[in-house]
Design a protein around this motif. Sequence first.
Motif, PDB file in Angstrom:
ATOM      1  N   ILE A  56      40.124  25.806  40.853  1.00  0.00           N
ATOM      2  CA  ILE A  56      41.039  26.925  40.728  1.00  0.00           C
ATOM      3  C   ILE A  56      42.218  26.626  41.394  1.00  0.00           C
ATOM      4  O   ILE A  56      42.408  26.127  42.433  1.00  0.00           O
ATOM      5  N   GLY A  57      43.304  26.586  40.642  1.00  0.00           N
ATOM      6  CA  GLY A  57      44.625  26.445  41.206  1.00  0.00           C
ATOM      7  C   GLY A  57      45.356  27.618  41.582  1.00  0.00           C
ATOM      8  O   GLY A  57      46.199  27.553  42.392  1.00  0.00           O
ATOM      9  N   VAL A  58      45.082  28.656  40.847  1.00  0.00           N
ATOM     10  CA  VAL A  58      45.822  29.852  40.982  1.00  0.00           C
ATOM     11  C   VAL A  58      44.892  31.275  41.283  1.00  0.00           C
ATOM     12  O   VAL A  58      44.034  31.407  40.380  1.00  0.00           O
ATOM     13  N   LEU A  59      45.147  31.943  42.334  1.00  0.00           N
ATOM     14  CA  LEU A  59      44.319  33.394  42.334  1.00  0.00           C
ATOM     15  C   LEU A  59      45.589  34.568  42.403  1.00  0.00           C
ATOM     16  O   LEU A  59      46.376  34.370  43.326  1.00  0.00           O
ATOM     17  N   VAL A  60      45.433  35.280  41.675  1.00  0.00           N
ATOM     18  CA  VAL A  60      46.261  36.483  41.597  1.00  0.00           C
ATOM     19  C   VAL A  60      45.505  37.800  41.948  1.00  0.00           C
ATOM     20  O   VAL A  60      44.655  38.173  41.244  1.00  0.00           O
ATOM     21  N   ASN A  61      45.389  38.108  43.007  1.00  0.00           N
ATOM     22  CA  ASN A  61      44.658  39.299  43.603  1.00  0.00           C
ATOM     23  C   ASN A  61      45.546  40.351  43.138  1.00  0.00           C
ATOM     24  O   ASN A  61      46.398  41.107  44.077  1.00  0.00           O
ATOM     25  N   ASN A  62      45.338  41.096  41.938  1.00  0.00           N
ATOM     26  CA  ASN A  62      46.332  42.073  41.562  1.00  0.00           C
ATOM     27  C   ASN A  62      45.574  43.550  41.454  1.00  0.00           C
ATOM     28  O   ASN A  62      46.050  44.386  41.482  1.00  0.00           O
ATOM     29  N   VAL A  63      44.320  43.385  41.434  1.00  0.00           N
ATOM     30  CA  VAL A  63      43.374  44.822  41.255  1.00  0.00           C
ATOM     31  C   VAL A  63      44.153  45.796  42.342  1.00  0.00           C
ATOM     32  O   VAL A  63      44.189  45.554  43.333  1.00  0.00           O
ATOM     33  N   GLY A  64      44.157  46.892  41.840  1.00  0.00           N
ATOM     34  CA  GLY A  64      44.721  48.009  43.053  1.00  0.00           C
ATOM     35  C   GLY A  64      44.137  49.345  42.353  1.00  0.00           C
ATOM     36  O   GLY A  64      44.197  49.725  41.387  1.00  0.00           O
ATOM     37  N   MET A  65      44.262  50.287  43.405  1.00  0.00           N
ATOM     38  CA  MET A  65      43.971  51.819  43.172  1.00  0.00           C
ATOM     39  C   MET A  65      45.114  52.570  43.852  1.00  0.00           C
ATOM     40  O   MET A  65      45.178  52.174  45.006  1.00  0.00           O
TER      41      MET A  65
END
Length: 319
Positions: A132-141
């Motif tokens: 894994i090179g990139v993690l995008v923590n996008n989930v939101g509420m």
Amino acid sequence: MTGETEAVYVLDRIGILCTVIVGFWILKFFIRVIYNNFLSVALRINAVNLKETGKWAVVTGATDGIGKAYAEALAKKKFNVVLISRTQARLDDVAGGISEKYKVETKTIAADFTNRTDIYYNIDKQLNGLDIGVLVNNVGMSYPFPEYFLDLKNKDETYENIIRVNIFSVTNMCKIVLPGMTERKRGVIINISSSAAQIPSPLLTVYAATKSYVEKFTEDLSTEYSRLGITIQCLLPGYVATNMSKIKKSTWMAPSPAKYVDEAIATIGVRGHTNGYFPHTLLVGVVHFLDSISPRLSRWLIVRTMTNIRGRAIRKQIH
């Protein structure tokens, strides 16, 4: 030279000195704005070569909005993509489109981030062994619409879910992915906060507070792990035309997800803490300026804006 003439002379020199100082600070401000938002990105100063970070990108909240746009942008750069979201049917649809268009591998993980901790064991298991090179923590509420803290419908459940989705997800996903990155001494993590964390956000109090956590968590995590070659960025978008914002038509101030991500992705490595899109930076700057002049005025304007949005939402529900 008489005493009066000498006093006028001294006052003139003080006036000139003050003008020079003010001019210097104004010039410094504009140079900083131009450099941070345009020159540093255009010149790619300290930019990360994403191709050297790994073979896979992981994106949470990947079936819509900014998350989907990041998944597509990274697939375009020839990353294989792991898409994580709640609904398997939508995951399959997005994954199929990305695989067909960009000719990359995709993997889907159905996960409801409002759950406490049981989902993370499954995510960890399915990500095991991937480069894994990139993690995008996008989930939101967020809230269904702006509302006063005590008046939100189903507030106990909603506030608990917002905290789980916005805070637990970022923390736990970093716990899962970061060990592999530290071992390989390369990688990028993008934690998506919100400009609501930077400015007064009444009627979105709990949402804004959770996004402040993301901002602080990212800042200090970056300090801990940047020495190992890992880039950890905090992204603080304003309004983007997504289902979450309920903005259907994109504008200059509320761009489409693709437009927003196209600009934001160019800041990786260049800016560790950024709104990712200049009009959003401009908006935050204006609010800070008004707040410095009159905090009461800036908060009154924001409350008025939020209550207007609230009123329209309530009227829509009634009709």
